[in-house]
Motif scaffolding. Structure first.
Motif: not given
Length: 361
Positions: A167-175
């Motif tokens: 996973v990334a550290g956020s998803v399109a700006g969502q935490d």
């Protein structure tokens, strides 16, 4: 297509510099031994052959990227074949790489994201099956659609043999601590998979210009900062309490959190009215209870020793960030850590990851 598209549609991004590590003997103590240059370095500690595992190694699947017209190259990067990667692994003493792909698909529409993840995961499985003694992979998922991501992870684990997901550290700006992602976290906990978290940077800061100028601050500071933010929200918003079986390995030494987590403990006392429902544990305790792990991209032996002190040796595993040469001597780096035992070195080098990712001894 640039040269280097491999069987199963895998491409490896390589830096246009020599990223090789020293061929000198490795570390101090324990009877470690190097192979000669151009031969595979089989790491030996206290007379025992040690299988080493790199949790943090990048690749890309071109056939998946083209589905949403994602660029396959960036300035100063080129594509290399598997032989180049294996030669580098042999030289630096890395036996197994756990491949991951930085999420570039979090803004894709549902149909495209579903197709992309299917192509990507199938390619990863095919490639790793063809090189099963040298590579494993983290599955990918379209986290912008948490219900779909949960289905994708379940399929990846139960039908494709994955033991982890990236996973990334956020998803399109969502935490990641947003309740909308609970179905995904619940599925990861249920399946017992290792989640490898790699940041995409604090992109919300970039328009302000605060990270512009010299020093590549978008990466140098921005990447570990996003990880720090993500892990802090997972603690303070109660996600780790809701899903106590989660196990997250955070890239780049888990960001800045381990080095300053005592401040996060202190905020519970200093500003109790600003923490909402307090977490069940002090933030520092989540760094030691097995829910948060970290890789060893910490640049000095003393820094890794401090990471071990803050998190426990069982929560620290080797990472290289290949092909980006942040940690060019990964094994030597660990062998030179002051004041740790041979057993600790074996655990960090690969023992812990062998258990978590199902890698044969």
């Amino acid at each position: 297509m640039p040269n280097g598209q491999l069987s199963a549609g895998i491409a490896f991004v390589d830096c246009e510099i020599t990223a090789g590590a020293s061929a000198s003997s490795g570390g101090s103590g324990g009877g470690q031994a190097h192979a000669h240059a151009h031969k595979r370095w089989e790491v030996v500690i206290a007379g025992k052959r040690v299988k080493t595992v790199d949790v943090h190694a990048h690749c890309i699947v071109p056939d998946a990227a083209t589905i949403i017209s994602h660029p396959l190259e960036a300035p100063a990067l080129l594509w290399s074949d598997v032989g180049t990667r294996l030669a580098h692994m042999d030289k630096t003493g890395v036996d197994v790489e756990a491949l991951s792909i930085n999420p570039f698909w979090y803004r894709a529409e549902r149909d495209a994201a579903e197709q992309l993840i299917r192509v990507q995961n199938e390619a990863l499985v095919e490639f790793c099956t063809g090189h099963k003694d040298r590579f494993v992979a983290f599955a990918t998922a379209a986290l912008q659609f948490p219900d779909l991501a949960a289905q994708q992870v379940e399929h990846a684990v139960k039908n494709m043999g994955f033991r982890g997901v990236g996973v990334a550290g956020s998803v399109a700006g969502q935490d990641l601590a947003d309740p909308k992602f609970h179905p995904f976290w619940q599925k990861c906990e249920e399946l017992g998979v290792l989640v490898f978290m790699h940041p995409l940077g604090t992109r919300e800061l970039e328009p302000s210009g605060r990270l512009s100028g010299n020093g590549l601050l978008t990466n140098t500071i921005g990447n570990p900062l996003e990880t720090t933010i993500a892990l802090s929200h997972l603690i303070f918003e109660g996600t780790l309490d809701r899903f106590p079986g989660l196990k997250i390995c955070a890239a780049h030494g888990a960001g800045f959190l381990p080095s300053y987590a005592n401040r996060s403990d202190a905020v519970l006392r200093v500003f109790p009215n600003r923490v909402g429902t307090p977490p069940k544990r002090k933030p520092t305790e989540y760094l030691r209870n097995g829910q948060i792990m970290a890789d060893t991209i910490m640049f000095t032996g003393e820094a890794v020793r401090h990471l071990i002190h803050e998190m426990g040796v069982e929560n620290v595993v080797m990472g290289t960030d290949y092909p980006f040469p942040w940690n060019t001597d990964p094994v030597d780096h660990i062998l030179s850590i002051p004041d740790i035992t041979d057993a600790d070195k074996i655990a960090i080098l690969g023992g812990t990851l062998q258990k978590l990712l199902g890698i044969e001894h």
